[in-house]
Every structure is written in structure tokens, then in C-alpha cells.
Design a protein around this motif. Structure first.
Motif, PDB file in Angstrom:
ATOM      1  N   UNK A  23      56.994 -33.273  65.062  1.00 53.85           N
ATOM      2  CA  UNK A  23      56.165 -33.794  63.990  1.00 53.85           C
ATOM      3  C   UNK A  23      56.542 -35.231  63.634  1.00 53.85           C
ATOM      4  N   UNK A  24      57.831 -35.553  63.607  1.00 48.20           N
ATOM      5  CA  UNK A  24      58.251 -36.879  63.165  1.00 48.20           C
ATOM      6  C   UNK A  24      58.228 -37.901  64.294  1.00 48.20           C
ATOM      7  N   UNK A  25      58.809 -37.569  65.447  1.00 44.04           N
ATOM      8  CA  UNK A  25      58.918 -38.553  66.524  1.00 44.04           C
ATOM      9  C   UNK A  25      57.686 -38.600  67.414  1.00 44.04           C
ATOM     10  N   UNK A  26      56.927 -37.507  67.424  1.00 46.54           N
ATOM     11  CA  UNK A  26      55.730 -37.462  68.257  1.00 46.54           C
ATOM     12  C   UNK A  26      55.980 -37.120  69.713  1.00 46.54           C
ATOM     13  N   UNK A  27      57.216 -36.727  70.063  1.00 47.98           N
ATOM     14  CA  UNK A  27      57.510 -36.365  71.454  1.00 47.98           C
ATOM     15  C   UNK A  27      56.736 -35.102  71.810  1.00 47.98           C
TER      16      UNK A  27
ATOM     17  N   UNK B   6      48.215 -36.244  63.488  1.00 57.71           N
ATOM     18  CA  UNK B   6      47.853 -37.289  62.538  1.00 57.71           C
ATOM     19  C   UNK B   6      48.557 -36.938  61.245  1.00 57.71           C
ATOM     20  N   UNK B   7      49.684 -37.605  61.007  1.00 60.94           N
ATOM     21  CA  UNK B   7      50.486 -37.271  59.835  1.00 60.94           C
ATOM     22  C   UNK B   7      49.722 -37.533  58.532  1.00 60.94           C
ATOM     23  N   UNK B   8      48.915 -38.562  58.506  1.00 61.66           N
ATOM     24  CA  UNK B   8      48.163 -38.895  57.298  1.00 61.66           C
ATOM     25  C   UNK B   8      47.173 -37.788  56.943  1.00 61.66           C
ATOM     26  N   UNK B   9      46.629 -37.138  57.975  1.00 63.47           N
ATOM     27  CA  UNK B   9      45.676 -36.055  57.755  1.00 63.47           C
ATOM     28  C   UNK B   9      46.342 -34.685  57.851  1.00 63.47           C
ATOM     29  N   UNK B  10      47.647 -34.682  58.094  1.00 65.99           N
ATOM     30  CA  UNK B  10      48.400 -33.412  58.215  1.00 65.99           C
ATOM     31  C   UNK B  10      47.740 -32.470  59.204  1.00 65.99           C
ATOM     32  N   UNK B  11      47.367 -33.018  60.338  1.00 68.81           N
ATOM     33  CA  UNK B  11      46.633 -32.235  61.318  1.00 68.81           C
ATOM     34  C   UNK B  11      47.222 -32.429  62.712  1.00 68.81           C
TER      35      UNK B  11
ATOM     36  N   UNK C 112      36.876 -29.502  74.712  1.00 70.35           N
ATOM     37  CA  UNK C 112      36.875 -28.951  73.365  1.00 70.35           C
ATOM     38  C   UNK C 112      38.112 -29.496  72.659  1.00 70.35           C
ATOM     39  N   UNK C 113      38.010 -29.732  71.361  1.00 63.32           N
ATOM     40  CA  UNK C 113      39.171 -30.170  70.606  1.00 63.32           C
ATOM     41  C   UNK C 113      39.466 -29.186  69.484  1.00 63.32           C
ATOM     42  N   UNK C 114      40.683 -28.686  69.494  1.00 65.59           N
ATOM     43  CA  UNK C 114      41.154 -27.801  68.435  1.00 65.59           C
ATOM     44  C   UNK C 114      41.910 -28.612  67.396  1.00 65.59           C
ATOM     45  N   UNK C 115      41.848 -28.155  66.158  1.00 66.37           N
ATOM     46  CA  UNK C 115      42.579 -28.807  65.076  1.00 66.37           C
ATOM     47  C   UNK C 115      43.384 -27.768  64.311  1.00 66.37           C
ATOM     48  N   UNK C 116      44.536 -28.174  63.818  1.00 70.20           N
ATOM     49  CA  UNK C 116      45.377 -27.299  63.010  1.00 70.20           C
ATOM     50  C   UNK C 116      45.786 -28.069  61.760  1.00 70.20           C
ATOM     51  N   UNK C 117      45.257 -27.660  60.623  1.00 66.28           N
ATOM     52  CA  UNK C 117      45.599 -28.286  59.352  1.00 66.28           C
ATOM     53  C   UNK C 117      46.918 -27.714  58.863  1.00 66.28           C
ATOM     54  N   UNK C 118      47.856 -28.600  58.567  1.00 67.44           N
ATOM     55  CA  UNK C 118      49.209 -28.193  58.192  1.00 67.44           C
ATOM     56  C   UNK C 118      49.451 -28.507  56.730  1.00 67.44           C
ATOM     57  N   UNK C 119      50.010 -27.545  56.018  1.00 65.13           N
ATOM     58  CA  UNK C 119      50.378 -27.794  54.623  1.00 65.13           C
ATOM     59  C   UNK C 119      51.682 -27.074  54.311  1.00 65.13           C
ATOM     60  N   UNK C 120      52.428 -27.610  53.370  1.00 64.95           N
ATOM     61  CA  UNK C 120      53.665 -26.978  52.945  1.00 64.95           C
ATOM     62  C   UNK C 120      54.800 -27.088  53.943  1.00 64.95           C
ATOM     63  N   UNK C 121      54.872 -28.220  54.655  1.00 68.61           N
ATOM     64  CA  UNK C 121      55.942 -28.407  55.629  1.00 68.61           C
ATOM     65  C   UNK C 121      57.315 -28.301  54.982  1.00 68.61           C
TER      66      UNK C 121
END
Length: 121
Positions: free
Chosen positions: A52-56, A72-77, A17-26
Motif C-alpha cells: 500500500x505504501x511503496x507500491x511494489x 490510488x491512495x487519495x481514493x483509497x482504492x 475488465x477493471x475491478x476496484x476495491x474500496x478500502x476503509x479503516x486501514x
């Protein structure tokens, strides 16, 4: 920050299963995105986190080799790919942001709503 989780559902043991979390207003306080989970009658526990920035990435021992967190920074997810699921993975899964690395819910700054994952045996 606003966090909106999705992707939960019912899956058989051994499935994925794949969960997604849409992020806004960082903000500058949202450096790490995390996934936590809470099973019935249990405390909320850390599952995985990603800077979020380095991906560690960082994982709880009980999901290493089975779950993968990504962003996926472009999709903010932020995603949580879950494989080889077990009945004991059944829980409500929450995405959460924190200023730094966290291991408990006490360090979380913001929570999204949960998404239920049910693994049948």
C-alpha cells in the motif's frame, strides 16, 4: 479494515475488465492489498498484490503481462486491470488485506466480498 470490491461482469474472451476495491479503516496490519480468485470447484488462489505504501507489485505467473494491479491512495482504492481475458479466468474475485506478502489465502487478514467475472469463449 473494510474492503468492498466491484467491477465484475460478463466479457468475451480477449476483452478487458477493471475491478476496484474500496478500502476503509486501514490499520498497521494492512500493509499489502491483494486480489485472489476462486473458480467453481477450485481453491482460492493468489492473483496479485501491492504494497500500500511503496507500491511494489507482485503477480501470479498465470496473469503476468495480462493483469495490472494499482492503487490510488487519495481514493483509497485498489484496482485490478485485466486484459486478454480467457475463459479460464472466470471466477469470483476477492480483494484482501494482509500484513505482509502472501501467496495463499492462509496469510490473509481480511477479506472483502467477491465480484464475479465471467469470460465467455
Amino acid at each position: 479494515v473494510q474492503l468492498q470490491a466491484s467491477g465484475g461482469g460478463l466479457v468475451q474472451a480477449g476483452g478487458s475488465l477493471r475491478l476496484a476495491c474500496l478500502v476503509s479503516g486501514l490499520t498497521t496490519s494492512d500493509n499489502v492489498m491483494n486480489w485472489f480468485r476462486q473458480a467453481p470447484g477450485k481453491e482460492r488462489e493468489f492473483v496479485a498484490g501491492i504494497r500500500w505504501r511503496e507500491g511494489r507489485k507482485r503477480y501470479a505467473d498465470f496473469v503476468k503481462g495480462r493483469f495490472t494491479i494499482s492503487r490510488d491512495a487519495a481514493e483509497s482504492t485498489v484496482y485490478l486491470q485485466m486484459s486478454s481475458l480467457k475463459p479460464e479466468d472466470t471466477a469470483v474475485y476477492f480483494c484482501a488485506s494482509s500484513a505482509g506478502v502472501v501467496s495463499t489465502a492462509a496469510g490473509v487478514g481480511s477479506w472483502g466480498q467477491g465480484t464475479l467475472v465471467t469470460v465467455s469463449s
